[in-house]
Design a protein around this motif. Structure first.
Motif, PDB file in Angstrom:
ATOM      1  N   GLN A 101       0.876  -1.221   0.003  1.00  0.00           N
ATOM      2  CA  GLN A 101       0.090   0.137   0.023  1.00  0.00           C
ATOM      3  C   GLN A 101       0.816   1.243  -0.114  1.00  0.00           C
ATOM      4  OE1 GLN A 101      -2.148  -0.744   3.398  1.00  0.00           O
ATOM      5  NE2 GLN A 101      -3.720  -2.143   2.425  1.00  0.00           N
TER       6      GLN A 101
ATOM      7  N   LEU B 297      -8.950  -0.591  -1.680  1.00  0.00           N
ATOM      8  CA  LEU B 297      -8.021   0.033  -0.500  1.00  0.00           C
ATOM      9  C   LEU B 297      -6.532   0.656  -0.928  1.00  0.00           C
ATOM     10  CD1 LEU B 297      -7.726   0.759   2.381  1.00  0.00           C
ATOM     11  CD2 LEU B 297      -7.192  -1.539   2.896  1.00  0.00           C
TER      12      LEU B 297
ATOM     13  N   LYS C  34     -12.348   2.666   4.902  1.00  0.00           N
ATOM     14  CA  LYS C  34     -13.161   1.455   5.365  1.00  0.00           C
ATOM     15  C   LYS C  34     -14.214   0.964   4.495  1.00  0.00           C
ATOM     16  CE  LYS C  34     -16.823   0.238   8.801  1.00  0.00           C
ATOM     17  NZ  LYS C  34     -18.086   0.742   9.481  1.00  0.00           N
TER      18      LYS C  34
ATOM     19  N   ASP D 219     -12.018  -1.134   1.911  1.00  0.00           N
ATOM     20  CA  ASP D 219     -11.491  -2.321   2.594  1.00  0.00           C
ATOM     21  C   ASP D 219     -12.850  -3.227   2.159  1.00  0.00           C
ATOM     22  OD1 ASP D 219      -9.853  -3.828   3.986  1.00  0.00           O
ATOM     23  OD2 ASP D 219     -11.202  -3.803   5.660  1.00  0.00           O
TER      24      ASP D 219
ATOM     25  N   ASP E  29     -13.317  -4.598  -0.914  1.00  0.00           N
ATOM     26  CA  ASP E  29     -12.536  -5.856  -1.177  1.00  0.00           C
ATOM     27  C   ASP E  29     -12.753  -7.022  -0.636  1.00  0.00           C
ATOM     28  OD1 ASP E  29     -10.950  -4.102  -2.907  1.00  0.00           O
ATOM     29  OD2 ASP E  29      -9.667  -3.304  -1.258  1.00  0.00           O
ATOM     30  N   ARG E  30     -13.208  -6.902   0.785  1.00  0.00           N
ATOM     31  CA  ARG E  30     -13.430  -8.003   1.582  1.00  0.00           C
ATOM     32  C   ARG E  30     -14.720  -8.677   1.338  1.00  0.00           C
ATOM     33  NH1 ARG E  30     -14.061  -7.551   6.448  1.00  0.00           N
ATOM     34  NH2 ARG E  30     -13.879  -5.452   6.582  1.00  0.00           N
TER      35      ARG E  30
END
Length: 416
Positions: free
Chosen positions: A9, A87, A328, A331, A334-335
Motif C-alpha cells: 500500500q 483500498l 473503511k 476495504d 475488497d473483503r
C-alpha cells in the motif's frame, strides 16, 4: 484493527505521490499557458507528454482491480494494470486528486475508469478487443450517457431513452445530458442506458448498450457549464439521439440488465470520486495554511487569529474522519463486495464532498478576492466538488439508502 499501511500500500501511494510532486506539479504553469494559448477543445500537449512517463513508471491503469469473473461473460482478456485493490487504489487516488488533471496522466480519470470496468466485467471478448484495449492503452476516451434533461434522473427508473430491437440492430431515440467527456475529440465510445422493455418490472426495463460517437443520428448539441466552467476539452455535453442504429451485439450482458450493470459501475465510481475529493481538500487546507501565515492583519499574522485556528483544526479533523470512512468502505468492498459495502459507499459519497466544500470555502475566505478569481485553483475546485453532491446520485438518495439500512437494523420485533 491495524491502521498501519502494508508495504505494498505504501509502495504504490508513495510512487504516485512522488510522480505528482516531481513530474506534474512543476508543469502546472505549462498547463495553464497551453490551455490559454491553444484550442481549448483539443487535448493538452503537456498531459500527453506526461502519459508515457507514467506508463514507463508502471503507474498506469491503477484503478483496475482484480475483479471476480462474471460467469455470463468471457473474462479471458488479459487487461493491463497493477490490479490494485480498492483500498490500495484509494491511497493513490487521493494523491491524484490534489491536481485536477493528474488522474488523466495515469489513465485513471472518469468516466473512462467506470467504462473500462464495465467492459472488463460485462463485455464480450469482441467488445473488449474493440473498445477496452484502446481505452486501456490511452488511445481513445469515452463517455457515459445516463442522465436525461426531461426526467428526474435521480430515480433511474424514469429514464425514457428508447432502445428498440429491429432485426439485427437496436435503434436508439432519446436525449441525454451531463455526458461528461463527450466534448473530447478522442471520445470514440459512449455507454448508454435506456429502456428496452417499458412493460417489464421497473428495474428490468433498462439495458446498456455501446454506441460509437460517430454513429449516424448522434448529435452533440451543446456543452453545459459548471458554475460557468466548461471543462474543455473534457466537456459535459447534451446529446440528441435520433434513430441511432447499432448492431444488436453492442448490447451489454442482455436486455433488462441495465440496473445490474449500473450498480457494478457506480459503486467503484462513487468511491473513486471520494478518494480524489480527499486530495482536493488536502490541497485546499495546505493553500489556506500557507496563505494565513503569509498575511498580516490587525497587527498579527492571520494564522494567529483564533477564528482561523478553529477553522484549521476543524478542517484537519474532518479530513481525517472522511479518509477513515473512505478507507473503511474500500476495504469492505475488497473483503465483502460492493453490495455488502452499500451503506459505507453511500455514507462516504455524502460525506466527502460536503467536507471538501467546507474546507475549500474556508480557504477561499482566507484568500479573500484572490480565492474567487482564477489566480488560485480554489474557485474551480469548489465548482467541481459541488457537482459531486449531484453526480452518481444526489445526497438525498444516498441518505435515503442509509436511513433505510439503519431502520432495518432496528425494526421492532413482532409482538406475537
Amino acid at each position: 484493527m491495524d491502521f498501519e499501511l502494508t508495504q505494498r500500500q505504501a509502495h504504490f501511494r508513495d510512487r504516485v505521490r512522488a510522480f505528482v510532486e516531481d513530474q506534474i506539479r512543476p508543469r502546472l504553469g505549462d498547463c495553464r499557458d497551453q490551455h490559454a494559448a491553444g484550442d481549448r477543445w483539443q487535448p493538452l500537449p503537456i498531459i500527453e507528454e506526461l502519459k508515457p512517463k507514467a506508463r514507463e513508471a508502471d503507474l498506469w491503469n491503477l484503478f483496475m482491480p482484480p475483479a471476480p469473473a462474471v460467469p455470463q461473460v468471457d473474462d479471458s482478456f488479459a487487461f493491463e494494470g497493477e490490479q490494485l485493490t480498492n483500498l490500495e487504489y484509494a491511497l493513490c487516488a487521493e494523491e491524484m486528486g490534489r491536481i485536477p488533471w493528474a488522474s488523466e496522466v495515469f489513465n485513471c480519470s472518469a468516466p473512462d475508469t467506470g467504462n473500462m470496468e464495465v467492459l472488463h466485467r460485462y463485455g464480450t471478448r469482441e467488445q473488449k478487443d474493440q473498445w477496452l484495449a484502446p481505452l486501456m492503452r490511452g488511445e481513445i476516451r469515452s463517455a457515459f450517457l445516463m442522465t436525461e434533461p426531461g426526467v428526474a434522473s435521480s430515480d433511474a427508473t424514469n429514464i425514457e431513452c428508447s432502445i428498440a430491437r429491429d432485426g439485427d440492430d437496436y435503434v436508439i431515440n432519446g436525449r441525454k445530458w451531463w455526458s461528461s467527456g463527450a466534448g473530447d475529440p478522442r471520445c470514440k465510445l459512449t455507454i448508454l442506458m435506456g429502456k428496452t422493455d417499458p412493460g417489464a418490472p421497473p428495474h428490468k426495463q433498462q439495458s446498456m448498450i455501446l454506441v460509437p460517437m460517430d454513429a449516424q443520428g448522434l448529435r452533440v448539441e451543446r456543452a453545459l457549464t459548471v458554475y460557468g466552467y466548461d471543462d474543455a476539452p473534457h466537456g459535459h455535453m447534451e446529446i440528441a439521439l435520433e434513430d441511432v442504429r447499432v448492431p444488436a451485439s453492442n448490447l451489454l450482458l442482455g436486455e433488462g440488465r441495465g440496473f445490474e450493470i449500473a450498480q457494478g459501475r457506480l459503486g467503484p465510481g462513487r468511491i473513486h470520486h471520494c478518494m480524489r475529493t480527499i486530495g482536493v481538500a488536502e490541497e485546499a487546507l495546505q493553500l489556506m495554511c500557507e496563505r494565513l501565515q503569509s498575511r498580516i492583519a490587525f497587527g498579527k499574522r492571520l494564522s494567529e487569529h483564533s477564528i482561523w485556528e478553529q477553522r484549521i483544526a476543524e478542517a484537519r479533523i474532518e479530513i481525517e474522519a472522511t479518509r477513515l470512512l473512505c478507507l473503511k468502505a474500500a476495504d469492505m468492498m475488497d473483503r465483502a463486495g460492493n453490495k455488502a459495502a452499500k451503506a459505507e459507499i453511500a455514507m462516504i459519497k455524502v460525506k466527502a464532498p460536503q467536507m471538501a466544500l467546507k474546507v475549500i470555502d474556508d480557504a477561499v475566505q482566507a484568500f479573500g478576492g484572490a480565492g474567487v478569481s482564477q489566480d488560485t485553483p480554489l474557485a474551480m475546485s469548489w465548482a467541481h466538488i459541488r457537482t459531486l453532491r449531484l453526480a452518481d446520485g444526489p445526497d438525498e438518495v444516498h441518505n435515503r439508502s442509509i436511513a433505510r439500512i439503519e431502520l432495518e437494523k432496528h425494526r421492532p420485533r413482532d409482538s406475537n
